[in-house]
Design an enzyme around this catalytic site. Structure first.
Site, PDB file in Angstrom:
ATOM      1  CG  ASP A  28      -1.755   1.185   1.428  1.00 19.62           C
ATOM      2  OD1 ASP A  28      -1.892   1.958   0.453  1.00 19.62           O
ATOM      3  OD2 ASP A  28      -2.305   1.353   2.536  1.00 19.62           O
ATOM      4  CG  ASP A  32      -6.156   3.359   0.216  1.00 18.72           C
ATOM      5  OD1 ASP A  32      -5.279   2.464   0.321  1.00 18.72           O
ATOM      6  OD2 ASP A  32      -6.852   3.496  -0.809  1.00 18.72           O
ATOM      7  CG  ASP A  36      -1.371   1.652  -3.707  1.00 21.31           C
ATOM      8  OD1 ASP A  36      -0.189   1.288  -3.836  1.00 21.31           O
ATOM      9  OD2 ASP A  36      -1.769   2.375  -2.763  1.00 21.31           O
ATOM     10  CG  ASP A 208     -13.032 -14.560 -13.633  1.00 22.34           C
ATOM     11  OD1 ASP A 208     -12.367 -15.008 -12.689  1.00 22.34           O
ATOM     12  OD2 ASP A 208     -14.264 -14.377 -13.571  1.00 22.34           O
ATOM     13  CD  GLU A 262     -11.201 -19.191 -12.571  1.00 18.42           C
ATOM     14  OE1 GLU A 262     -11.115 -19.414 -11.362  1.00 18.42           O
ATOM     15  OE2 GLU A 262     -11.974 -18.341 -13.036  1.00 18.42           O
TER      16      GLU A 262
HETATM   17  C1  NOJ Z   1     -13.109 -16.784 -10.511  1.00 15.54           C
HETATM   18  C2  NOJ Z   1     -12.253 -15.854  -9.707  1.00 15.54           C
HETATM   19  O1  NOJ Z   1     -11.017 -16.466  -9.460  1.00 15.54           O
HETATM   20  C3  NOJ Z   1     -13.021 -15.546  -8.452  1.00 15.54           C
HETATM   21  O2  NOJ Z   1     -12.236 -14.846  -7.524  1.00 15.54           O
HETATM   22  C4  NOJ Z   1     -14.259 -14.780  -8.826  1.00 15.54           C
HETATM   23  O3  NOJ Z   1     -15.038 -14.542  -7.677  1.00 15.54           O
HETATM   24  C5  NOJ Z   1     -15.103 -15.549  -9.842  1.00 15.54           C
HETATM   25  N1  NOJ Z   1     -14.304 -16.092 -10.901  1.00 15.54           N
HETATM   26  C6  NOJ Z   1     -16.137 -14.643 -10.465  1.00 15.54           C
HETATM   27  O4  NOJ Z   1     -15.535 -13.721 -11.308  1.00 15.54           O
END
Ligand code: NOJ
Length: 524
Positions: A28, A32, A36, A208, A262
């Site tokens: 940080d 705050d 960051d 994601d 992912e």
């Molecule tokens: C997978 C991500 O790793 C997780 O942290 C997130 O909550 C979900 N996808 C939704 O985006």
């Protein structure tokens, strides 16, 4: 056996070790209590010295933070809590100056409900952006349009919007409406967001829950056993088509940007199929996470089985990843229970074939934080693994440790004994082990590119030992990991092997017994 030796030039991400930073919890600079970009920049020397090749930042885009950035309100903006565009430019310049690369988290399946696209979409049934999200009528009995359940909070994956008397789909929170990738305008807008960051110099993305974008408009009822697992049910050909087009976009840039997806499919081979070219098709993702090791307990037979299966699924031209911890699961130091096991696991992570992903703080041996009920902020119980990095030993569970003010979450349970200023430079520390392993990996092409062959379960030092061999040309490396609390017999065929590294600092040579939780890297 998978042979990785070839004449093709190796793409950088195959040779790389990628380090995941959860920016809110890293460092940080603004004071705050939330980490960051400037904080990350201030730690670049620490990261370069550790020896990682690329950084992946969990989401930094503009967000109301209901899911801490996985709810994006502007795919081209940086959230003010993380800093400014200038801070970003400083960070990427600093990363590149040190010979590292930068990946950003990109969240294609859903936006925030605060995103202007969704605000427009929900404003009326005939708004031009209506179809950018997935809207359906309720059933005649008033129940949700389909039986899909959200992955968070155990509620239906549909929320009814009184204003327009229809329901919208959200596989995660109601504040994370799913985008409709079957609409070409959505695809074009999301491609634009990739270009925006590529033009600013980023080296790639972690995408994601990327298999979810393939659901298209096909969101009918799921079989009863899958209603809580829409992720599994959305493994559809359309997603592969979308990924091929994303890959074409990435490949049009000369600096070799990549995407790791992912793909939360734990069944055999499904995640590997998202590489596309593995079955002779057109390329899709460059890397696709396989989370089987992350979900495997610390037992030799089980771990070796999970790894062998991964090898089978990701055989050349495929290329696996290896992940022990991330921002969604309890840290492996906590899951495995002891530092000795976490040390042995580090050897595994950095010597198996594939691209290892480290989660910030695992190189310090950090445990999860203990988060009292009044400090819980995550909608899905994941605060513990997101505890802030303790840079200095001085502090308690709530304050200090090099943070200018009390951070948004308590520190890891072992913050005082495993702070960076304690770990760095201590030859017996977890940090030194990671540094040594990373250096070995950089020195030895066989560890990065060699083939891998696992010994039969009973063909190593015993059923408690994970044993595999890496080979490249004449180079042969054998790794033994005693994943048990018992000593194990030293394999007779390895009596003369040279010890390149051991988690036991006193070991100088082969032979004797493999101590409980000892892991060794040997050269034949
Ligand atoms: C997978 C991500 O790793 C997780 O942290 C997130 O909550 C979900 N996808 C939704 O985006």
């Amino acid at each position: 056996m998978t042979d990785s030796a070839g004449s093709e030039p190796t793409p950088w991400w195959r040779d790389a070790v990628i380090y995941q930073i959860y920016p809110r919890s890293f460092a940080d600079a603004s004071g705050d209590g939330v980490g960051d970009l400037a904080g990350i920049t201030s730690k670049l020397d620490y990261l370069a010295d550790l020896g990682v090749d690329a950084l992946w930042l969990s989401p930094i885009f503009t967000s109301p933070m209901r899911d801490f950035g996985y709810d994006v309100a502007d795919y081209c903006g940086i959230d003010p809590v993380f800093g400014t565009d200038d801070d970003f430019d400083d960070l990427i310049a600093g990363v590149h100056d040190r010979g590292m690369r930068l990946l950003l988290d990109w969240v294609p399946n859903h936006s925030s409900s605060d995103h202007p696209w969704f605000v427009e979409s929900r404003s009326s049934r005939d708004n031009p952006k209506r179809d950018w999200y997935v809207w359906r009528d309720r059933r005649s009995d008033g129940s949700p349009p389909t039986n899909w359940m959200s992955l968070f909070k155990g509620v239906p994956a549909w929320t009814h919007d009184e204003a327009t008397d229809q329901s919208y789909l959200h596989v995660f929170l109601a504040e994370q409406p799913d985008l409709n990738w079957a609409n070409p305008e959505v695809e074009a807008a999301m491609h634009e967001s990739l270009r925006h960051w590529l033009d600013r110099g980023v080296d790639g993305f972690r995408a994601d829950v990327v298999n979810l974008i393939g659901k298209g408009t096909d969101v009918d009822d799921l079989p009863e056993d899958l209603v809580t697992m829409p992720l599994l049910a959305t493994d559809r050909p359309f997603g592969h088509e979308l990924l091929r087009r994303i890959r074409t976009l990435l490949d049009s840039y000369p600096h070799e940007p990549m995407m790791v997806g992912e793909v939360y499919l734990l069944q055999a081979g499904e995640s590997a199929s998202y590489l596309g070219d593995i079955a002779g098709g057109a390329p899709e993702l460059n890397l696709s996470f396989d989370f089987r090791p992350l979900h495997t307990s610390w037992e030799a037979r089980r771990m070796q089985r999970a790894l062998s299966k991964m090898e089978g699924d990701f055989a050349e031209p495929g290329w696996p990843t290896f992940v022990l911890s991330n921002h969604d699961r309890s840290r492996h130091r906590t899951r495995y229970g002891t530092e000795a096991r976490a040390r042995a696991a580090a050897v595994l992570a950095l010597t198996v074939r594939g691209t290892p992903f480290l989660y910030a703080g695992e190189e310090l041996g950090l445990e999860d934080g203990v988060v009292p009920p009044d400090r819980v902020v995550d909608p899905d119980g994941r605060d513990g693994c997101r505890s802030p990095i303790p840079w200095t030993a001085d502090g308690d569970a709530e304050t200090g440790h090099g943070w200018p003010t009390r951070p948004w979450l308590p520190f890891p349970a072992n913050a005082t004994t495993h702070a960076a200023d304690v770990e760095v430079g201590d030859p017996g520390s977890m940090h030194s082990l990671y540094r040594d392993l990373l250096a070995l990996r950089h020195d030895l092409a066989v560890l990065r590119r060699g083939s891998i062959e696992f010994a039969a379960a009973d063909d190593g030092g015993g059923a408690d030992v994970i044993r595999f061999e890496r080979r490249l040309g004449d180079e042969r490396i054998v790794v033994l990991v005693n994943a048990s609390e018992r000593s194990a017999r030293w394999p007779t065929d390895l009596a003369d092997a040279a010890v390149l590294l051991s988690t036991d600092r006193d070991r100088r040579a082969s032979g004797g017994e493999l101590a409980p939780d000892e892991a060794v890297v040997l050269r034949l």
